[in-house]
Scaffold this active site. Structure first.
Site, short mmCIF file in Angstrom:
data_model
loop_
_atom_site.label_atom_id
_atom_site.label_comp_id
_atom_site.label_asym_id
_atom_site.label_seq_id
_atom_site.Cartn_x
_atom_site.Cartn_y
_atom_site.Cartn_z
N LYS A 1 0.86 -1.19 0.00
CA LYS A 1 0.00 0.00 0.00
C LYS A 1 0.89 1.23 0.00
CE LYS A 1 -4.43 1.02 0.23
NZ LYS A 1 -5.59 0.22 -0.24
N ASP B 1 -7.11 4.40 -4.40
CA ASP B 1 -7.73 4.26 -3.07
C ASP B 1 -8.30 5.66 -2.79
OD1 ASP B 1 -7.79 2.20 -0.66
OD2 ASP B 1 -7.42 4.14 0.24
P1 NDP Z 1 -12.87 7.96 -2.55
O1 NDP Z 1 -11.80 8.95 -2.39
O2 NDP Z 1 -13.47 7.76 -3.91
O3 NDP Z 1 -14.08 8.29 -1.57
C1 NDP Z 1 -13.87 8.37 -0.20
C2 NDP Z 1 -15.16 8.78 0.49
O4 NDP Z 1 -15.00 8.63 1.89
C3 NDP Z 1 -15.53 10.22 0.25
O5 NDP Z 1 -16.92 10.34 0.29
C4 NDP Z 1 -14.86 10.92 1.43
O6 NDP Z 1 -15.45 12.16 1.78
C5 NDP Z 1 -15.08 9.90 2.53
N1 NDP Z 1 -14.00 10.03 3.52
C6 NDP Z 1 -12.68 9.85 3.30
N2 NDP Z 1 -11.99 10.09 4.42
C7 NDP Z 1 -12.89 10.42 5.34
C8 NDP Z 1 -12.78 10.77 6.69
N3 NDP Z 1 -11.60 10.82 7.33
N4 NDP Z 1 -13.94 11.04 7.35
C9 NDP Z 1 -15.14 11.00 6.71
N5 NDP Z 1 -15.30 10.68 5.43
C10 NDP Z 1 -14.18 10.38 4.76
O7 NDP Z 1 -12.31 6.58 -1.98
P2 NDP Z 1 -12.80 5.10 -2.25
O8 NDP Z 1 -14.28 5.07 -2.43
O9 NDP Z 1 -11.94 4.52 -3.28
O10 NDP Z 1 -12.40 4.38 -0.88
C11 NDP Z 1 -13.31 4.29 0.22
C12 NDP Z 1 -12.86 3.18 1.14
O11 NDP Z 1 -12.85 1.94 0.42
C13 NDP Z 1 -11.46 3.31 1.72
O12 NDP Z 1 -11.44 2.72 3.00
C14 NDP Z 1 -10.61 2.47 0.79
O13 NDP Z 1 -9.43 2.03 1.40
C15 NDP Z 1 -11.57 1.32 0.53
N6 NDP Z 1 -11.33 0.53 -0.67
C16 NDP Z 1 -11.23 1.11 -1.89
C17 NDP Z 1 -11.03 0.32 -3.01
C18 NDP Z 1 -10.99 0.90 -4.38
O14 NDP Z 1 -10.87 0.12 -5.34
N7 NDP Z 1 -11.11 2.20 -4.57
C19 NDP Z 1 -10.88 -1.14 -2.91
C20 NDP Z 1 -11.09 -1.65 -1.58
C21 NDP Z 1 -11.28 -0.83 -0.51
P3 NDP Z 1 -14.60 13.52 1.59
O15 NDP Z 1 -14.54 13.73 0.11
O16 NDP Z 1 -15.39 14.56 2.30
O17 NDP Z 1 -13.26 13.30 2.20
O1 2IT Z 2 -7.91 -1.49 -0.66
C1 2IT Z 2 -7.87 -1.99 -1.80
O2 2IT Z 2 -8.01 -3.19 -2.00
C2 2IT Z 2 -7.68 -1.07 -2.93
N1 2IT Z 2 -7.59 0.13 -2.73
C3 2IT Z 2 -7.54 -1.62 -4.31
C4 2IT Z 2 -6.17 -2.16 -4.55
C5 2IT Z 2 -5.87 -2.58 -5.97
O3 2IT Z 2 -4.68 -2.83 -6.20
O4 2IT Z 2 -6.76 -2.67 -6.81
#
Ligand code: NDP
Ligand code: 2IT
Length: 457
Positions: A138, A178
């Site tokens: 990561k 992420d």
């Molecule tokens: P994005 O940046 O697209 O969206 C993040 C969302 O979460 C936004 O709505 C943001 O609001 C909110 N957020 C982030 N930090 C905070 C915080 N400290 N407090 C409150 N709200 C918060 O990210 P993703 O959707 O890609 O990721 C969301 C989660 O999913 C994370 O935990 C990530 O690790 C996990 N994840 C993502 C994957 C992927 O493929 N993208 C795969 C697997 C897991 P704001 O804009 O106001 O900060």
């Molecule tokens: O938390 C996760 O699994 C991700 N942000 C996606 C990682 C990836 O390599 O697709």
């Protein structure tokens, strides 16, 4: 976001796994998220190491909790006012025993060593569960992309890659997105790698645009996969998603596509949130409007309620106070605490699946499981994203392009297989229905066996 302020006590762990946890506390002081993630895994896998003491004799635990390599670097860049800004970049290459390091990059002001290590550690097990031949890593930066111009984002990404490129490669380390890293950032990062190395090396990054090597369904995969996992948990108990009220937190990549798949399966998602608060929409979320506000215009979530008469905005609070049957935390770590869990249980929640990484505090997980609520940990429920990244790597290596329908079928099948693996392992290790123990044990055995086969390195 709640923070774990206490140091998790080694005495709460079975004796066999304590030395590994003590080493983590000693070597990583002041890193509560990392401690939390390791504690959960070590607590879960105790039945495995008790049954197979050779894992202890081979020092598997002590090796697993120590990253293979950690890179921390300066990221200087110039903002639109001509001022030099400096951020810190990270890549933690945790384990390559099952394949090249694989895991996303997070750009958020809260990023530090603890957060990147907890994410990298979880990624080892998540990626093992996908059975796609990928290791765990990561990275990211404490850079905040909010309110930055496209030019600033590009210059930051280029500077970040000026250092990171030397540690990447399709057989070495393959990042993806992420929090704060989506299609725009991946484009700039990939472009700079190509410029520096003079190689159009498709397989060194996933989540690329579908016009230049990206896989169909990668954008949707994490959110879709989380809902598929819920569908499986319900199906083995002769239940379905249809007609159920779904609470989703976040409004980013994972949240949007969890909402989309829930709607396709006839459930009713009624909430979304960001760091300013949440919206609740009893008519059901209008996904086109939510995408317009959050994806296209990059505005605050309150604008959704401004434009939608059936919705209201609740500032500074969490969605878990809204009654619902399915809860999908899809924002960030430690966003659902014990009080939130109690509120959900009181309002009749049936299943909780973590679209985010480690969104539930340990006391919340405990409360759900004690109340008989189905609980899917992130390392199983959100693994559809990284699994589809591995499908992207396969397509890049073979110079192929699979259709959306074919890719979605593959994702669905992978989610069903992971559910089955966690379900079976939970029974095998004496805790039927406990997907935390099931996922951790199933993944740990794969990683540990590969480590033993490959010797002490
Ligand atoms: P994005 O940046 O697209 O969206 C993040 C969302 O979460 C936004 O709505 C943001 O609001 C909110 N957020 C982030 N930090 C905070 C915080 N400290 N407090 C409150 N709200 C918060 O990210 P993703 O959707 O890609 O990721 C969301 C989660 O999913 C994370 O935990 C990530 O690790 C996990 N994840 C993502 C994957 C992927 O493929 N993208 C795969 C697997 C897991 P704001 O804009 O106001 O900060
Ligand atoms: O938390 C996760 O699994 C991700 N942000 C996606 C990682 C990836 O390599 O697709």
């Amino acid at each position: 976001m709640s923070t774990v302020t206490h140091t998790l006590d080694p005495d709460t762990l079975p004796v066999a796994v304590r030395p590994a946890f003590e080493a983590v506390l000693r070597r990583n002081p002041g890193e509560p998220e990392f401690h939390q993630a390791v504690h959960e895994v070590l607590a879960s896998i105790a039945p495995v190491v008790q049954e197979h003491p050779h894992y202890l004799e081979d020092g598997i635990l002590e090796r697993l909790v120590e990253p293979e390599r950690q890179i921390i670097f300066r990221v200087p860049w110039m903002d639109d006012n001509g001022r030099v800004q400096v951020n810190r970049g990270y890549r933690v290459q945790f384990s390559s025993v099952l394949g090249p390091y694989k895991g996303g990059l997070r750009f958020h002001p809260s990023v530090n060593s603890s957060i990147i290590k907890f994410l990298g550690f979880e990624q080892i097990f998540k990626n093992a569960l996908t059975a796609q031949g990928i290791g765990g890593g990561k990275g990211g930066s404490d850079f905040d992309p909010h309110n930055r111009s496209d030019g600033e984002i590009m210059r930051f990404c280029q500077s970040f890659m000026n250092e990171l490129y030397r540690h990447l490669g399709e057989h070495t380390d393959v990042p993806a997105g992420d929090i704060g890293v989506g299609a725009r950032e991946i484009g700039f990062l990939f472009g700079q790698y190509r410029k520096i190395t003079n190689r159009h090396e498709s397989g060194m990054f996933t989540g690329k645009g579908t016009g230049w090597g990206g896989a169909e369904v990668r954008t949707e995969a994490t959110g879709y996969g989380t809902v598929y996992f819920v569908q499986e948990m319900l199906a083995v108990r002769n239940k379905s998603l249809a007609g159920r009220r779904v609470l989703v937190s976040g409004s980013g990549n994972v949240a949007l596509y969890a909402i989309e798949k829930a709607q396709q399966l006839d459930a009713l998602p009624i909430t979304a949130s960001d760091s300013s608060g949440y919206v609740v929409d009893d008519a059901g979320i209008d996904l086109d409007l939510l995408k317009e506000v959050k994806e296209e215009e990059r505005l605050r979530i309150s604008v959704y309620a401004d434009r939608r008469p059936s919705a209201r905005f609740v500032p500074g609070r969490r969605v878990w106070e809204v009654p619902g049957e399915i809860a999908l935390p899809c924002a960030t770590q430690n966003e659902l605490d014990g009080d939130d869990a109690s509120a959900l249980i009181r309002s009749g929640v049936v299943a909780v699946a973590e679209g985010a990484n480690m969104p539930s505090l340990p006391e919340a997980v405990h409360a759900f499981q004690s109340a008989g609520v189905l609980f899917a940990p992130g390392k199983a429920a959100n693994a559809g994203g990284v699994a589809t990244s591995a499908l992207e790597m396969s397509q890049n290596a073979a110079r192929q392009r699979w259709s959306f329908a074919d890719s979605e079928r593959k994702l669905h099948h992978i989610m069903q297989s992971m559910h089955e693996a966690a379900y079976v392992a939970a029974e095998r290790y004496g805790n039927p229905g406990d997907y935390v123990i099931g996922a951790n044990c199933a993944a740990f055995v794969k990683v540990a066996d590969a480590m033993i086969a490959q010797g002490v390195i």
